[in-house]
Scaffold this motif. Structure first.
Motif, PDB file in Angstrom:
ATOM      1  N   VAL A  28      -1.139 -19.412  -2.142  1.00 37.46           N
ATOM      2  CA  VAL A  28      -2.414 -19.028  -2.745  1.00 37.46           C
ATOM      3  C   VAL A  28      -2.194 -18.887  -4.249  1.00 37.46           C
ATOM      4  N   ILE A  29      -3.172 -19.366  -5.018  1.00 42.57           N
ATOM      5  CA  ILE A  29      -3.107 -19.225  -6.466  1.00 42.57           C
ATOM      6  C   ILE A  29      -4.290 -18.384  -6.927  1.00 42.57           C
ATOM      7  N   LEU A  30      -3.990 -17.264  -7.559  1.00 40.30           N
ATOM      8  CA  LEU A  30      -5.008 -16.384  -8.119  1.00 40.30           C
ATOM      9  C   LEU A  30      -5.158 -16.691  -9.613  1.00 40.30           C
ATOM     10  N   PRO A  31      -6.206 -16.217 -10.260  1.00 39.70           N
ATOM     11  CA  PRO A  31      -6.404 -16.518 -11.678  1.00 39.70           C
ATOM     12  C   PRO A  31      -5.252 -16.011 -12.540  1.00 39.70           C
ATOM     13  N   VAL A  32      -5.065 -16.645 -13.681  1.00 34.58           N
ATOM     14  CA  VAL A  32      -3.986 -16.242 -14.595  1.00 34.58           C
ATOM     15  C   VAL A  32      -4.103 -14.773 -14.983  1.00 34.58           C
ATOM     16  N   PRO A  33      -5.309 -14.282 -15.377  1.00 37.31           N
ATOM     17  CA  PRO A  33      -5.397 -12.858 -15.723  1.00 37.31           C
ATOM     18  C   PRO A  33      -5.467 -11.936 -14.512  1.00 37.31           C
ATOM     19  N   GLY A  34      -5.424 -12.509 -13.307  1.00 34.99           N
ATOM     20  CA  GLY A  34      -5.472 -11.678 -12.104  1.00 34.99           C
ATOM     21  C   GLY A  34      -6.872 -11.158 -11.832  1.00 34.99           C
ATOM     22  N   MET A  35      -6.965  -9.845 -11.648  1.00 33.25           N
ATOM     23  CA  MET A  35      -8.254  -9.244 -11.324  1.00 33.25           C
ATOM     24  C   MET A  35      -8.509  -8.049 -12.223  1.00 33.25           C
ATOM     25  N   SER A  36      -9.786  -7.701 -12.349  1.00 36.30           N
ATOM     26  CA  SER A  36     -10.168  -6.548 -13.153  1.00 36.30           C
ATOM     27  C   SER A  36      -9.868  -5.263 -12.392  1.00 36.30           C
ATOM     28  N   ALA A  56      -5.421  -9.214   3.664  1.00 37.31           N
ATOM     29  CA  ALA A  56      -4.873  -9.174   5.023  1.00 37.31           C
ATOM     30  C   ALA A  56      -5.050 -10.509   5.739  1.00 37.31           C
ATOM     31  N   ARG A  57      -5.929 -11.360   5.257  1.00 41.61           N
ATOM     32  CA  ARG A  57      -6.158 -12.671   5.868  1.00 41.61           C
ATOM     33  C   ARG A  57      -5.152 -13.719   5.395  1.00 41.61           C
ATOM     34  N   PHE A  58      -4.360 -13.398   4.380  1.00 42.08           N
ATOM     35  CA  PHE A  58      -3.373 -14.359   3.905  1.00 42.08           C
ATOM     36  C   PHE A  58      -2.286 -14.546   4.964  1.00 42.08           C
ATOM     37  N   PRO A  59      -1.895 -15.787   5.243  1.00 45.74           N
ATOM     38  CA  PRO A  59      -0.763 -15.986   6.156  1.00 45.74           C
ATOM     39  C   PRO A  59       0.461 -15.214   5.649  1.00 45.74           C
ATOM     40  N   PRO A  60       1.165 -14.529   6.520  1.00 44.20           N
ATOM     41  CA  PRO A  60       2.280 -13.684   6.077  1.00 44.20           C
ATOM     42  C   PRO A  60       3.410 -14.484   5.433  1.00 44.20           C
ATOM     43  N   GLY A  61       3.944 -13.917   4.350  1.00 45.98           N
ATOM     44  CA  GLY A  61       5.138 -14.478   3.720  1.00 45.98           C
ATOM     45  C   GLY A  61       4.912 -15.596   2.733  1.00 45.98           C
ATOM     46  N   ILE A  62       3.676 -16.096   2.619  1.00 41.97           N
ATOM     47  CA  ILE A  62       3.464 -17.221   1.711  1.00 41.97           C
ATOM     48  C   ILE A  62       3.502 -16.729   0.261  1.00 41.97           C
ATOM     49  N   VAL A 108       0.160 -15.707  -9.490  1.00 45.37           N
ATOM     50  CA  VAL A 108      -0.798 -15.124 -10.418  1.00 45.37           C
ATOM     51  C   VAL A 108      -0.134 -15.134 -11.791  1.00 45.37           C
ATOM     52  N   GLY A 109      -0.949 -15.111 -12.844  1.00 53.37           N
ATOM     53  CA  GLY A 109      -0.348 -15.049 -14.172  1.00 53.37           C
ATOM     54  C   GLY A 109       0.320 -13.709 -14.378  1.00 53.37           C
ATOM     55  N   VAL A 110      -0.499 -12.672 -14.403  1.00 52.28           N
ATOM     56  CA  VAL A 110      -0.011 -11.299 -14.543  1.00 52.28           C
ATOM     57  C   VAL A 110      -0.779 -10.431 -13.553  1.00 52.28           C
ATOM     58  N   ALA A 111      -0.054  -9.603 -12.818  1.00 54.13           N
ATOM     59  CA  ALA A 111      -0.692  -8.691 -11.862  1.00 54.13           C
ATOM     60  C   ALA A 111      -0.850  -7.325 -12.509  1.00 54.13           C
ATOM     61  N   GLY A 112      -2.099  -6.932 -12.739  1.00 51.68           N
ATOM     62  CA  GLY A 112      -2.352  -5.590 -13.252  1.00 51.68           C
ATOM     63  C   GLY A 112      -2.165  -4.547 -12.168  1.00 51.68           C
ATOM     64  N   PRO A 113      -2.349  -3.273 -12.507  1.00 47.39           N
ATOM     65  CA  PRO A 113      -2.121  -2.193 -11.535  1.00 47.39           C
ATOM     66  C   PRO A 113      -2.955  -2.322 -10.262  1.00 47.39           C
ATOM     67  N   ALA A 114      -4.220  -2.699 -10.391  1.00 47.44           N
ATOM     68  CA  ALA A 114      -5.078  -2.779  -9.204  1.00 47.44           C
ATOM     69  C   ALA A 114      -4.607  -3.871  -8.252  1.00 47.44           C
ATOM     70  N   LEU A 115      -4.278  -5.042  -8.799  1.00 45.91           N
ATOM     71  CA  LEU A 115      -3.798  -6.132  -7.950  1.00 45.91           C
ATOM     72  C   LEU A 115      -2.432  -5.812  -7.366  1.00 45.91           C
ATOM     73  N   ALA A 116      -1.580  -5.216  -8.163  1.00 45.96           N
ATOM     74  CA  ALA A 116      -0.237  -4.863  -7.681  1.00 45.96           C
ATOM     75  C   ALA A 116      -0.321  -3.872  -6.523  1.00 45.96           C
ATOM     76  N   LYS A 117      -1.290  -2.963  -6.580  1.00 45.52           N
ATOM     77  CA  LYS A 117      -1.453  -1.984  -5.504  1.00 45.52           C
ATOM     78  C   LYS A 117      -1.892  -2.666  -4.217  1.00 45.52           C
ATOM     79  N   SER A 140      -0.622  -4.657   1.139  1.00 47.58           N
ATOM     80  CA  SER A 140      -0.850  -5.757   2.080  1.00 47.58           C
ATOM     81  C   SER A 140       0.382  -6.596   2.339  1.00 47.58           C
ATOM     82  N   GLY A 141       1.476  -6.271   1.665  1.00 38.73           N
ATOM     83  CA  GLY A 141       2.714  -7.018   1.864  1.00 38.73           C
ATOM     84  C   GLY A 141       2.683  -8.424   1.284  1.00 38.73           C
ATOM     85  N   LEU A 142       1.881  -8.639   0.237  1.00 39.60           N
ATOM     86  CA  LEU A 142       1.818  -9.963  -0.382  1.00 39.60           C
ATOM     87  C   LEU A 142       3.074 -10.235  -1.208  1.00 39.60           C
TER      88      LEU A 142
END
Length: 297
Positions: free
Chosen positions: A63-71, A93-99, A103-112, A117-119
């Motif tokens: 999966v590829i998320l946007p470069v700036p990640g999420m707000s 949780a719908r992402f296949p496990p382990g893939i 992302v460009g940079v994961a901010g605090p919200a995305l990192a959490k 979710s074990g991404l």
């Protein structure tokens, strides 16, 4: 030689013009590319559009998320979309496990969310390969800004570059090649030696304030406060400062304004001045990483 990703399904969620360029190159590599979170009319040929992100995740190999990640409000960066895509733990949780999830940079919200979710997040902007290649459009964009904002040419000007990391080195070389009298502030002796070898003027960082009054334009690449209020007193009014460091930058912008020094914060230039090049840089790295992962399985 073109790496062949035939047989792998890649999902792109949200994104901007860089994501579109990435999709083109991923499709050309043989991958099956699914996209959601963007308008259907901008999706490149050969990419499968989905109105709902959940529908395109089954069987995904990456999966590829946007470069700036999420707000911090929970939406993926999607300036092309009328309504940005919410990124929740339920979706993760719908992402296949382990893939791999790029992302460009994961901010605090995305990192959490990723942690809960074990991404397996891979932050591309923290990789040296990406940062070095990205320094090219960053340097060109910075010079473009200076050319538009200065009343003089770069040739013959006095340009000061603060920092000799990946961006600073590329920018300093470019300025020197354009005929600017280029001074570069660095801390490490080997960097000062390299600056000398490039026929530029090396300045130990401790001595930097003593030279600032000569500058027509100052480019900062150091992501900590270096042009503080006290240091800015040494800068000649009318000098242009372009801060390329990550927000909040390394400049006391309020103090600069009060003394008549124009200072602008300009992070993320590759995606603004050369999104196609920036997207292809990212695609090249993602394709290589996926090829290596496929070879290792």
């Amino acid at each position: 030689m073109q790496i062949n990703l035939k047989g792998i399904s890649i999902v792109v969620l949200g994104g901007d013009a860089r994501s579109l360029a990435m999709m083109e190159d991923l499709t050309a590599s043989g991958a099956v590319v699914n996209a959601a979170g963007m308008p259907a009319d901008v999706i490149p040929a050969g990419v499968h559009y989905f109105s709902e992100p959940e529908a395109c995740l089954a069987g995904a190999g990456a999966v590829i998320l946007p470069v700036p990640g999420m707000s911090e409000k929970g939406y993926l960066h999607s300036p092309l979309a009328a309504q940005p895509l919410a990124f929740t733990e339920d979706l993760a949780a719908r992402f296949p496990p382990g893939i791999p999830v790029f992302v460009g940079v994961a901010g605090p919200a995305l990192a959490k969310i990723a942690a809960n979710s074990g991404l397996r997040l891979i932050e591309l902007m923290k990789m040296n390969e990406v940062a070095i290649l990205n320094s090219i459009p960053t340097a060109e964009g910075a010079v473009q800004m200076a050319m538009e904002m200065l009343p003089i040419t770069i040739h013959g000007s006095c340009a000061f570059v603060l920092g000799f990391g990946r961006t600073g080195a590329t920018l300093a070389r470019l300025l020197g090649s354009m005929g600017a009298r280029t001074m570069v502030a660095a801390r490490r002796p080997e960097y000062l030696a390299r600056i000398t070898e490039l026929n530029l003027t090396p300045v130990p960082f401790a001595d930097m304030p003593h030279y600032l009054d000569e500058a027509d334009v100052i480019f900062n690449t150091v992501p900590v406060p270096v042009l503080t209020g006290e240091v800015l007193e040494k800068v000649h009014p009318g000098t242009l400062i372009i801060d390329l460091a990550s927000a909040p930058g390394g400049v006391d912008f309020q103090r600069a304004e009060s003394i008549g020094v124009k200072a602008v914060l300009a992070p993320g230039l590759p995606g603004k001045v050369a999104p196609k090049t920036a997207g292809r840089i990212l695609a090249k790295v993602v394709i290589r990483l996926l090829h290596e992962e496929m070879a290792g399985n």
